[in-house]
Write an enzyme that holds these catalytic residues in place. Structure first.
Site: not given
Ligand code: THU
Length: 149
Positions: A54, A63, A65, A101, A104
């Site tokens: 982040e 993310c 992934e 998400c 991803c």
């Protein structure tokens, strides 16, 4: 989409989930406190992991992934066969398996095998519940690199 328990799975899939669980401890998630780990198994049997990263400019979060996918491609590994994902929250258990998400899903779709499917394993925080699916199920009629398909 089936929900199974860890021990029902192929041993290499179990290893990928355990690796995702371990690496999520390294997540940099001070804003959401949601720590995600991903492990990619390649068609050649390699395993590459990644976490979410982040930023104080919240929208820049990456993310787990995509972290794992970028790490794999940066090592010359582009044929993914399995992606395992699990998350935990610093303040609570995550009872539901975590789901990649939309961004991803598209990112992973790029690296699915040309002649087969890319398995996605989504687990809850203690790996007691694992949803088994494929990228094609998560991203039907996806836009892929084979433009003439
Ligand atoms: N996140 C992931 O890393 N993977 C997912 O599948 C869902 C969401 C991250 C992004 C952000 O750092 C935090 O989880 C909260 O959304």
């Amino acid at each position: 989409m089936e929900t199974l328990t860890l021990t029902d799975l192929d041993p290499t899939w179990q290893e990928a989930l355990q690796a995702a669980k371990k690496v999520r401890e390294l997540a940099y998630a001070p804003y959401s406190r949601f720590q995600v780990g991903a492990a990619i198994l390649t068609s050649g049997g390699e395993m590459i992991t990644g976490t979410n990263v982040e930023n104080v400019s919240y929208g820049l979060a990456i993310c787990a992934e995509r972290s794992a996918a970028v790490a794999a491609v940066s090592r010359g590994l582009r044929d993914f066969s399995v992606v395992a994902v699990t998350a935990t929250h610093r303040d609570m258990d995550v009872e539901m398996p975590v789901s990649p998400c939309g961004a991803c899903r598209q990112f992973l779709y790029e690296f699915k095998p040309r002649d087969g499917s890319l398995t996605i394993l989504m687990a809850n925080s203690d790996l007691s519940r694992v949803r088994v699916t494929t990228i094609d199920e998560l991203l039907p009629a996806g836009f892929g690199p084979e433009l003439d398909a």
